[in-house]
Design a protein around this motif. Structure first.
Motif, mmCIF file in Angstrom:
data_model
loop_
_atom_site.group_PDB
_atom_site.id
_atom_site.type_symbol
_atom_site.label_atom_id
_atom_site.label_comp_id
_atom_site.label_asym_id
_atom_site.label_seq_id
_atom_site.Cartn_x
_atom_site.Cartn_y
_atom_site.Cartn_z
ATOM 1 N N PHE A 55 -14.435 11.451 53.498
ATOM 2 C CA PHE A 55 -14.434 10.088 52.976
ATOM 3 C C PHE A 55 -13.016 9.513 52.892
ATOM 4 C CE2 PHE A 55 -14.816 7.098 49.317
ATOM 5 C CZ PHE A 55 -15.793 6.266 49.837
ATOM 6 N N VAL A 86 -21.494 8.374 71.254
ATOM 7 C CA VAL A 86 -22.354 7.624 70.337
ATOM 8 C C VAL A 86 -21.683 6.334 69.852
ATOM 9 C CG1 VAL A 86 -21.698 8.608 68.097
ATOM 10 C CG2 VAL A 86 -24.070 7.945 68.507
ATOM 11 N N LEU A 93 -22.866 3.033 71.098
ATOM 12 C CA LEU A 93 -24.155 2.477 70.668
ATOM 13 C C LEU A 93 -23.964 1.622 69.437
ATOM 14 C CD1 LEU A 93 -26.319 5.723 70.919
ATOM 15 C CD2 LEU A 93 -26.092 3.930 72.630
ATOM 16 N N VAL A 124 -25.233 -2.511 67.664
ATOM 17 C CA VAL A 124 -25.765 -3.856 67.885
ATOM 18 C C VAL A 124 -25.007 -4.833 66.994
ATOM 19 C CG1 VAL A 124 -28.072 -3.179 68.647
ATOM 20 C CG2 VAL A 124 -27.612 -3.406 66.218
ATOM 21 N N GLY A 131 -34.550 -10.845 61.805
ATOM 22 C CA GLY A 131 -35.868 -10.509 62.331
ATOM 23 C C GLY A 131 -35.848 -10.095 63.786
ATOM 24 N N GLY A 132 -34.663 -10.085 64.399
ATOM 25 C CA GLY A 132 -34.581 -9.810 65.829
ATOM 26 C C GLY A 132 -34.060 -8.419 66.158
ATOM 27 N N LEU A 133 -34.075 -7.495 65.175
ATOM 28 C CA LEU A 133 -33.473 -6.186 65.422
ATOM 29 C C LEU A 133 -34.220 -5.406 66.499
ATOM 30 C CD1 LEU A 133 -31.354 -4.061 64.783
ATOM 31 C CD2 LEU A 133 -32.788 -3.262 62.915
ATOM 32 N N ALA A 134 -35.571 -5.400 66.407
ATOM 33 C CA ALA A 134 -36.352 -4.618 67.382
ATOM 34 C C ALA A 134 -36.036 -5.084 68.808
ATOM 35 C CB ALA A 134 -37.847 -4.754 67.090
ATOM 36 N N LEU A 172 -32.470 -4.077 69.861
ATOM 37 C CA LEU A 172 -32.425 -2.657 70.231
ATOM 38 C C LEU A 172 -33.054 -2.451 71.608
ATOM 39 C CD1 LEU A 172 -33.358 -0.996 66.836
ATOM 40 C CD2 LEU A 172 -31.146 -0.883 67.984
ATOM 41 N N PHE A 229 -26.207 7.015 77.508
ATOM 42 C CA PHE A 229 -25.820 7.970 76.458
ATOM 43 C C PHE A 229 -26.421 9.334 76.764
ATOM 44 C CE2 PHE A 229 -27.264 10.119 72.513
ATOM 45 C CZ PHE A 229 -26.039 10.433 71.954
ATOM 46 N N TYR A 269 -22.671 3.465 51.343
ATOM 47 C CA TYR A 269 -22.263 4.716 50.679
ATOM 48 C C TYR A 269 -23.458 5.650 50.550
ATOM 49 C CZ TYR A 269 -18.735 1.335 49.536
ATOM 50 O OH TYR A 269 -17.826 0.333 49.638
ATOM 51 N N PHE A 310 -24.267 6.970 53.985
ATOM 52 C CA PHE A 310 -23.204 7.921 54.365
ATOM 53 C C PHE A 310 -23.477 9.283 53.725
ATOM 54 C CE2 PHE A 310 -19.212 9.956 52.870
ATOM 55 C CZ PHE A 310 -18.637 10.274 54.095
ATOM 56 N N PHE A 345 -26.601 11.693 67.763
ATOM 57 C CA PHE A 345 -27.146 10.345 67.726
ATOM 58 C C PHE A 345 -27.240 9.801 66.296
ATOM 59 C CE2 PHE A 345 -30.864 7.403 68.049
ATOM 60 C CZ PHE A 345 -30.368 6.554 69.022
ATOM 61 N N PRO A 369 -25.396 9.261 63.630
ATOM 62 C CA PRO A 369 -24.561 8.181 63.087
ATOM 63 C C PRO A 369 -25.020 6.781 63.495
ATOM 64 C CG PRO A 369 -23.176 9.978 63.860
ATOM 65 C CD PRO A 369 -24.591 10.330 64.259
ATOM 66 N N PHE A 370 -25.638 6.631 64.653
ATOM 67 C CA PHE A 370 -26.075 5.299 65.082
ATOM 68 C C PHE A 370 -27.202 4.753 64.191
ATOM 69 C CE2 PHE A 370 -28.925 2.839 68.025
ATOM 70 C CZ PHE A 370 -28.214 1.649 67.946
ATOM 71 N N LEU A 382 -27.311 1.531 61.449
ATOM 72 C CA LEU A 382 -28.355 0.501 61.447
ATOM 73 C C LEU A 382 -28.972 0.368 60.063
ATOM 74 C CD1 LEU A 382 -30.572 1.004 64.638
ATOM 75 C CD2 LEU A 382 -28.893 -0.787 64.183
ATOM 76 N N TYR A 394 -29.035 -2.912 57.641
ATOM 77 C CA TYR A 394 -30.254 -3.710 57.533
ATOM 78 C C TYR A 394 -31.088 -3.412 56.290
ATOM 79 C CZ TYR A 394 -29.020 -5.496 62.020
ATOM 80 O OH TYR A 394 -28.345 -6.121 63.029
ATOM 81 N N SER A 444 -32.892 -6.309 54.099
ATOM 82 C CA SER A 444 -32.746 -7.466 54.989
ATOM 83 C C SER A 444 -34.091 -8.010 55.455
ATOM 84 C CB SER A 444 -31.944 -7.065 56.235
ATOM 85 O OG SER A 444 -32.757 -6.241 57.070
ATOM 86 N N ALA A 451 -37.602 -8.074 57.327
ATOM 87 C CA ALA A 451 -38.353 -7.420 58.401
ATOM 88 C C ALA A 451 -37.541 -6.354 59.138
ATOM 89 C CB ALA A 451 -38.848 -8.476 59.392
ATOM 90 N N ASP A 452 -36.255 -6.623 59.364
ATOM 91 C CA ASP A 452 -35.436 -5.698 60.149
ATOM 92 C C ASP A 452 -35.260 -4.353 59.452
ATOM 93 O OD1 ASP A 452 -35.111 -7.426 62.230
ATOM 94 O OD2 ASP A 452 -33.283 -8.320 61.433
ATOM 95 N N VAL A 461 -37.699 -1.859 60.826
ATOM 96 C CA VAL A 461 -37.296 -1.358 62.148
ATOM 97 C C VAL A 461 -36.199 -0.300 61.997
ATOM 98 C CG1 VAL A 461 -36.272 -1.985 64.375
ATOM 99 C CG2 VAL A 461 -37.928 -3.525 63.264
ATOM 100 N N ALA A 462 -35.195 -0.605 61.159
ATOM 101 C CA ALA A 462 -34.064 0.315 60.982
ATOM 102 C C ALA A 462 -34.541 1.646 60.388
ATOM 103 C CB ALA A 462 -32.997 -0.331 60.090
#
Lengths: 204, 204, 204, 204
Positions: A101, C33, C36, C38, C44-47, C50, C60, D57, D60, D101, D103-104, D108, D112, D115, D117-118, D121-122
């Motif tokens: 950290f 990684v 990667l 966004v 609302g546009g995350l999907a 991605l 990747f 946090y 993380f 992968f 961390p990606f 997200l 999100y 937030s 709807a997103d 997805v996240a």
């Protein structure tokens, strides 16, 4: 080769825990350099732009040496530890998390030093991160001593001295968190004093 | 197993110091690639955009080989060192700090090569970083020889030759810092000459 | 302990070269990684955002497996190599440099796939990077065989087979560079074929 | 030294596979900190800006402990594995790819959470990444047991118990992916439950 099946893996050697920890320390200490960069420099203004970034070089050096000294003490601790169990692996993970950290509050401090009110917040977050690291270090140390995971040559007296030594940071970093809201420089000097203390060889 | 308690850990083997150093070198050398990127390329203009980035590829290759050669010499130094103490660990940390720093001036140089006045500043910072690394290398080398941390097969004559060899960089990088303000290309050629010198096998 | 002084360090064991190489491979493969991410996603546009990034996931995965397979072959090569000298360390450094470089063309390919003319440039840079890696691999392999740095159990016949195996990539990646300007997909399929070939166990 | 030539390298020791894996885990776990940063903070607003970043946090810490616990289980798995072949190296590579992968989707999720709807997805991408890791873990485990790459002290009963233990994640993470679209918090709690389960010592 045909050993009896180990029941619930109570004891494992410390090799891979140490090599994983070394890797985490090595990455965390090297990521500090990513915070050094200059952007949007007007033509001919590079020397001045670099000059304005002095808090970044100072915090880079201080955090590099601090993480390096924590590594060195982690190394010493694992010379005393001869066995690991699941709980010790978890405590060590938490300790590594606090070390990993450190680049974040280092970046904050570099960005907000000499910025008025925000400077106090950044210094408190910096000292607070070192305080969390100190608590995790003591917890790992204490657990290893309680569960008799230390080498046989570690007498109770040596273990007690090591704990005292580890506790020094707890008090200094607590004071540094409080003082951050009063005087930033004093707070950072306390953090540096603690680093110097741990850089000195242990008397026992 | 029941060894006598070590008093103040005077001597420790070099294994974990080497593995930590290897990790730091490996991360620092690989971070150089993060400086390579192209942004805001107009459609159809990728080939040209990549072509304009040639200073980034040159500095990537030069810095990669430079860090690699420093690693190789660090490796040779730790073949001669058979014991470490706290001070050597600290000197080695400072040496690693100067190595970890190299991606920053490499990025500066790549960005400001062919930019007029700022090019001189960037070249001076680059050569200055290598000068600092050289000073830290000599300090570590000298301390190890003074404190008799070297293997028994290292005669005073060999130690003296090694120091002479290490001092070469000190003079070449000092000259490169000064010349950066006169002629950038000459300054960088000097840095490359030093890398080639250290890539050659030592005669002793 | 009192060994005779080694003259000019002609032979050194391969341990630290392997551990440093492992570190560089581990960092390079993990940096993939970072490409990667966004940005600027409407609420609302995350999907959908991605979904549009599919070339990034494909490249990747392909680059991760490619670097992993190169690591595996590097590992096999250093099982055959029992001694290193300065030149081999340098050749290995150049090989590591080409591996470290791979995240950059991977990012280019991910960004420019399905982009018209720039797609050909990105694919050529990608295949070209793998070609450079292949050349460095063969050079390291050939040098080790010539200088008799291989274990005694490696017969000339085995060494010849290994070199043939290594040369396969040279031809495939050369073809992939040329074809990149004709048809991007065919070029990338060739790169994948090469990865599959090297993932299969050697017959000798 | 003069061993017979190994035919097609059927068995190799696990050392370098473990050290490479440790390196990848160490880099992946440390890259998580790069997601922590604050930008465009109005003067005097640092404390508030940091406060608004609480999901970063939390994610993380959760992802750090999750990757750390995966490492610990990977470590245990390779204590049972005493030989590797090409296929195991490839399966291990795919497992490392799923770890790298993480961390990606962590980034997200941090961006999100809260937030609308997103957020669903996240959370689904996050749980889905852990599901992929779980599948790769079971595949590696199963292959090692089938091909008799395990140590002789691993009885079929122990191997079966280990597979059951590994399968727990498969079901929990599958449920978490589905629930992500219904209730994000429940989905994340399931991921945390799985981490706690794997942090506990195995009964066999």
């Amino acid at each position: 080769m045909a050993q009896p099946p180990p029941l619930a893996q109570p004891d494992t050697p410390t090799d891979r825990t140490e090599s994983f920890s070394d890797g985490v320390f090595a990455v965390a200490i090297t990521l500090l350099v990513l915070d050094l960069s200059v952007h949007n420099v007007p033509s001919g203004g590079l020397a001045q732009a670099l000059g304005h970034k002095w808090p970044h070089y100072v915090t880079f050096a201080v955090s590099f040496l601090t993480i390096g000294i924590i590594w060195s003490n982690h190394h010493s601790m694992f010379e005393r530890i001869v066995r690991v169990d699941r709980t010790l692996v978890l405590l060590n993970l938490v300790l590594l998390m606090t070390v990993t950290f450190i680049p974040f509050p280092t970046g904050l401090l570099a960005s907000y030093l000499r910025s008025g009110a925000d400077e106090h917040v950044a210094a408190a977050v910096y000292a607070g991160s070192l305080l969390l690291m100190s608590i995790a270090f003591i917890a790992t140390n204490t657990y290893a001593a309680r569960r008799e995971l230390l080498g046989e040559w570690i007498t109770p007296e040596i273990a007690r001295q090591q704990l005292l030594r580890a506790s020094f940071g707890l008090f200094v970093y607590s004071a540094a968190v409080g003082l951050a809201f009063v005087d930033t420089v004093t707070s950072l000097v306390l953090c540096a004093v603690s680093a110097v203390y741990y850089a000195l060889p242990a008397r026992v």
